[in-house]
Design a protein around this motif. Structure first.
Motif, PDB file in Angstrom:
ATOM      1  N   TRP A 140       0.831  -1.203   0.000  1.00  0.00           N
ATOM      2  CA  TRP A 140       0.000   0.000   0.000  1.00  0.00           C
ATOM      3  C   TRP A 140       0.870   1.259   0.000  1.00  0.00           C
ATOM      4  O   TRP A 140       0.618   2.196  -0.752  1.00  0.00           O
ATOM      5  CB  TRP A 140      -0.926   0.006   1.212  1.00  0.00           C
ATOM      6  CG  TRP A 140      -2.055  -0.951   1.111  1.00  0.00           C
ATOM      7  CD1 TRP A 140      -2.215  -2.108   1.826  1.00  0.00           C
ATOM      8  CD2 TRP A 140      -3.193  -0.860   0.250  1.00  0.00           C
ATOM      9  NE1 TRP A 140      -3.381  -2.736   1.454  1.00  0.00           N
ATOM     10  CE2 TRP A 140      -3.998  -1.992   0.494  1.00  0.00           C
ATOM     11  CE3 TRP A 140      -3.614   0.070  -0.710  1.00  0.00           C
ATOM     12  CZ2 TRP A 140      -5.199  -2.220  -0.177  1.00  0.00           C
ATOM     13  CZ3 TRP A 140      -4.800  -0.154  -1.380  1.00  0.00           C
ATOM     14  CH2 TRP A 140      -5.584  -1.286  -1.114  1.00  0.00           C
ATOM     15  N   ALA A 141       1.871   1.244   0.829  1.00  0.00           N
ATOM     16  CA  ALA A 141       2.724   2.430   0.931  1.00  0.00           C
ATOM     17  C   ALA A 141       3.400   2.756  -0.396  1.00  0.00           C
ATOM     18  O   ALA A 141       3.639   3.933  -0.701  1.00  0.00           O
ATOM     19  CB  ALA A 141       3.774   2.223   2.020  1.00  0.00           C
ATOM     20  N   SER A 142       3.681   1.736  -1.184  1.00  0.00           N
ATOM     21  CA  SER A 142       4.374   1.951  -2.446  1.00  0.00           C
ATOM     22  C   SER A 142       3.424   2.236  -3.598  1.00  0.00           C
ATOM     23  O   SER A 142       3.864   2.458  -4.721  1.00  0.00           O
ATOM     24  CB  SER A 142       5.242   0.741  -2.787  1.00  0.00           C
ATOM     25  OG  SER A 142       4.447  -0.423  -2.921  1.00  0.00           O
ATOM     26  N   GLY A 143       2.133   2.251  -3.323  1.00  0.00           N
ATOM     27  CA  GLY A 143       1.158   2.540  -4.362  1.00  0.00           C
ATOM     28  C   GLY A 143       1.022   4.027  -4.622  1.00  0.00           C
ATOM     29  O   GLY A 143       1.776   4.849  -4.091  1.00  0.00           O
ATOM     30  N   SER A 144       0.062   4.361  -5.422  1.00  0.00           N
ATOM     31  CA  SER A 144      -0.226   5.771  -5.695  1.00  0.00           C
ATOM     32  C   SER A 144      -1.191   6.288  -4.641  1.00  0.00           C
ATOM     33  O   SER A 144      -2.155   5.613  -4.290  1.00  0.00           O
ATOM     34  CB  SER A 144      -0.839   5.922  -7.086  1.00  0.00           C
ATOM     35  OG  SER A 144       0.072   5.521  -8.080  1.00  0.00           O
ATOM     36  N   TRP A 145      -0.910   7.467  -4.165  1.00  0.00           N
ATOM     37  CA  TRP A 145      -1.728   8.096  -3.132  1.00  0.00           C
ATOM     38  C   TRP A 145      -2.264   9.419  -3.635  1.00  0.00           C
ATOM     39  O   TRP A 145      -1.585  10.155  -4.349  1.00  0.00           O
ATOM     40  CB  TRP A 145      -0.885   8.341  -1.885  1.00  0.00           C
ATOM     41  CG  TRP A 145      -0.564   7.085  -1.158  1.00  0.00           C
ATOM     42  CD1 TRP A 145       0.332   6.124  -1.534  1.00  0.00           C
ATOM     43  CD2 TRP A 145      -1.126   6.650   0.068  1.00  0.00           C
ATOM     44  NE1 TRP A 145       0.345   5.103  -0.619  1.00  0.00           N
ATOM     45  CE2 TRP A 145      -0.540   5.419   0.388  1.00  0.00           C
ATOM     46  CE3 TRP A 145      -2.076   7.192   0.934  1.00  0.00           C
ATOM     47  CZ2 TRP A 145      -0.874   4.693   1.538  1.00  0.00           C
ATOM     48  CZ3 TRP A 145      -2.400   6.484   2.085  1.00  0.00           C
ATOM     49  CH2 TRP A 145      -1.807   5.243   2.368  1.00  0.00           C
ATOM     50  N   GLY A 146      -3.484   9.690  -3.219  1.00  0.00           N
ATOM     51  CA  GLY A 146      -4.065  10.962  -3.590  1.00  0.00           C
ATOM     52  C   GLY A 146      -3.929  11.969  -2.478  1.00  0.00           C
ATOM     53  O   GLY A 146      -3.594  11.644  -1.346  1.00  0.00           O
TER      54      GLY A 146
END
Length: 126
Positions: A111-117
């Motif tokens: 999750w941490a390495s995903g894209s965040w808005g």
């Protein structure tokens, strides 16, 4: 460029409700699970819940179970989080994030390495 944006925050009274939206662009939305996270003032970020790529499976943290509902519309590249029976303890900035895996461990590095808005602030107060 992948972009996510959370919308829908605001001020609500205890016991009230809000619906947050997470709009994505620049990616094949249906190829990603979506997670919702929040960070209250002075506290660490915590996972709220997540939804599988198809939307058929959801997972919720105990703190929001039976009050929050996550859904998605892949045709609109949008995920939603319906929040009912809000309490002051729900006050936080809420974020959405992508994950190529449906990982119910919301602290997982995927999750941490995903894209965040950019987040949206929810304030629950009378």
């Amino acid at each position: 460029e992948v972009q996510l944006q959370a919308f829908g925050g605001g001020l609500v009274q205890p016991g009230g409700y809000l619906r947050l939206s997470c709009v994505a662009s620049g990616l094949s939305f249906g190829d990603y699970a979506i997670g919702w996270f929040r960070q209250a003032p002075g506290k660490e970020r915590e996972g709220v819940g997540c939804i599988s790529k198809s939307g058929s499976i959801t997972y919720y943290a105990d703190s929001v179970k039976d009050r929050f509902t996550i859904s998605r519309d892949n045709a609109l590249n949008t995920a939603y989080q319906q929040m009912d029976s809000l309490s002051p303890e729900d006050t936080a900035v809420y974020y959405c994030a992508t994950n190529p895996f449906f990982e119910v461990s919301l602290g997982h590095s995927s999750w941490a390495s995903g894209s965040w808005g950019q987040g949206t602030l929810v304030t629950v107060s009378s």
